[in-house]
Write a protein that holds these residues in place. Structure first.
Motif, short mmCIF file in Angstrom:
data_model
loop_
_atom_site.label_atom_id
_atom_site.label_comp_id
_atom_site.label_asym_id
_atom_site.label_seq_id
_atom_site.Cartn_x
_atom_site.Cartn_y
_atom_site.Cartn_z
N LYS A 58 0.83 -1.21 0.00
CA LYS A 58 0.00 0.00 0.00
C LYS A 58 0.86 1.25 0.00
CE LYS A 58 -3.59 -2.45 2.48
NZ LYS A 58 -4.08 -2.79 3.81
N ILE A 59 1.93 1.24 0.81
CA ILE A 59 2.84 2.39 0.85
C ILE A 59 3.48 2.60 -0.51
CG2 ILE A 59 5.01 3.27 1.83
CD1 ILE A 59 4.15 1.88 4.49
N PHE A 60 4.00 1.52 -1.09
CA PHE A 60 4.60 1.62 -2.42
C PHE A 60 3.58 2.13 -3.43
CE2 PHE A 60 5.73 0.36 -6.63
CZ PHE A 60 7.11 0.51 -6.69
N GLY A 61 2.37 1.56 -3.38
CA GLY A 61 1.33 1.94 -4.33
C GLY A 61 0.98 3.42 -4.26
N VAL A 62 0.80 3.92 -3.05
CA VAL A 62 0.46 5.34 -2.88
C VAL A 62 1.61 6.22 -3.38
CG1 VAL A 62 0.03 7.14 -1.16
CG2 VAL A 62 -1.18 4.96 -1.01
N CYS A 63 2.83 5.89 -2.99
CA CYS A 63 3.98 6.69 -3.43
C CYS A 63 4.14 6.64 -4.95
CB CYS A 63 5.26 6.19 -2.75
SG CYS A 63 5.31 6.57 -0.99
N GLY A 86 -6.16 9.00 -7.47
CA GLY A 86 -5.50 7.71 -7.67
C GLY A 86 -5.54 6.85 -6.42
N PHE A 87 -5.34 7.48 -5.27
CA PHE A 87 -5.42 6.75 -4.00
C PHE A 87 -6.82 6.18 -3.81
CE2 PHE A 87 -6.81 7.08 0.46
CZ PHE A 87 -6.11 6.00 0.97
N SER A 88 -7.84 6.94 -4.16
CA SER A 88 -9.22 6.46 -4.06
C SER A 88 -9.42 5.22 -4.92
CB SER A 88 -10.21 7.54 -4.49
OG SER A 88 -10.08 8.68 -3.68
N GLY A 127 1.07 -3.46 -8.54
CA GLY A 127 0.72 -3.55 -9.95
C GLY A 127 -0.32 -2.53 -10.37
N LEU A 128 -1.37 -2.41 -9.58
CA LEU A 128 -2.42 -1.46 -9.95
C LEU A 128 -1.97 -0.02 -9.80
CD1 LEU A 128 -5.66 -3.20 -8.67
CD2 LEU A 128 -4.84 -2.95 -11.02
N SER A 129 -0.98 0.23 -8.94
CA SER A 129 -0.48 1.61 -8.81
C SER A 129 0.14 2.08 -10.13
CB SER A 129 0.51 1.73 -7.66
OG SER A 129 1.78 1.18 -7.98
N PHE A 130 0.75 1.16 -10.88
CA PHE A 130 1.30 1.53 -12.20
C PHE A 130 0.18 1.84 -13.18
CE2 PHE A 130 5.06 -0.62 -10.47
CZ PHE A 130 6.05 0.29 -10.83
N ILE A 132 -2.94 2.76 -12.39
CA ILE A 132 -3.59 3.99 -11.93
C ILE A 132 -2.72 5.21 -12.26
CG2 ILE A 132 -4.31 5.28 -9.86
CD1 ILE A 132 -5.07 2.49 -8.65
N GLY A 133 -1.43 5.08 -11.98
CA GLY A 133 -0.52 6.19 -12.29
C GLY A 133 -0.53 6.56 -13.76
N ALA A 134 -0.51 5.56 -14.63
CA ALA A 134 -0.54 5.84 -16.06
C ALA A 134 -1.87 6.47 -16.47
CB ALA A 134 -0.30 4.55 -16.85
N SER A 135 -2.95 6.08 -15.81
CA SER A 135 -4.26 6.61 -16.18
C SER A 135 -4.49 8.04 -15.72
CB SER A 135 -5.37 5.70 -15.65
OG SER A 135 -5.50 5.84 -14.25
N ILE A 136 -3.78 8.48 -14.67
CA ILE A 136 -3.97 9.86 -14.20
C ILE A 136 -3.01 10.82 -14.87
CG2 ILE A 136 -4.89 9.14 -11.97
CD1 ILE A 136 -2.21 9.90 -10.70
N SER A 137 -2.22 10.31 -15.78
CA SER A 137 -1.22 11.15 -16.46
C SER A 137 -1.86 12.09 -17.45
CB SER A 137 -0.22 10.27 -17.18
OG SER A 137 0.46 9.47 -16.25
#
Length: 137
Positions: A58-63, A86-88, A127-130, A132-137
């Motif tokens: 979770k920490i990695f994902g949020v960061c 993204g956190f949501s 995995g999902l943080s990547f 999500i990150g790409a989608s909020i770009s």
């Protein structure tokens, strides 16, 4: 004029982004503490590796989500807004993980130190943080 130059200094900007992301990380960890049925930090203190893996994910994902947000948005407010969005999505993914595994309760398994479930939770968050990150770009 001198003050605006101060705020645009790369060191000051970096310190500002760092400080805001740390604050957002603390808030997100408090929210995760509320969402999960176990007490993350008490379980980690007891040596629960499954909780440590899930919390680390979770920490990695949020960061990671905030990394993408910093890279793609020009203002601090945009960065925070998209990062929190993204956190949501990461919270929703956590609930979906629980929902899509009806044969067992994810929180209970992690609390019982089921490291397999803790590891999958870590991988899902990372995995999902990547994505999500790409989608909020």
């Amino acid at each position: 004029m001198l003050l605006s130059g101060f705020w645009s200094n790369p060191l000051v900007e970096s310190a500002g982004y760092f400080s805001v992301v740390i604050l957002c990380l603390v808030v997100s960890m408090v929210i995760f503490e509320i969402v999960t049925k176990y007490k993350n930090w008490e379980e980690i203190k007891r040596g629960n590796v499954a909780v440590a893996m899930a919390t680390g994910g979770k920490i990695f994902g949020v960061c990671n989500i905030f990394k993408y947000s910093i890279e793609q948005h020009n203002s601090l407010f945009q960065m925070v807004g998209w990062g929190l969005f993204g956190f949501s999505l990461l919270i929703i993914a956590y609930w979906l993980f629980e929902f899509l595994t009806p044969s067992f309760n994810v929180d209970k398994e992690i609390e019982k130190d089921n490291r397999s479930v803790g590891f999958i939770s870590l991988i899902i968050s990372v995995g999902l943080s990547f994505v999500i990150g790409a989608s909020i770009s």
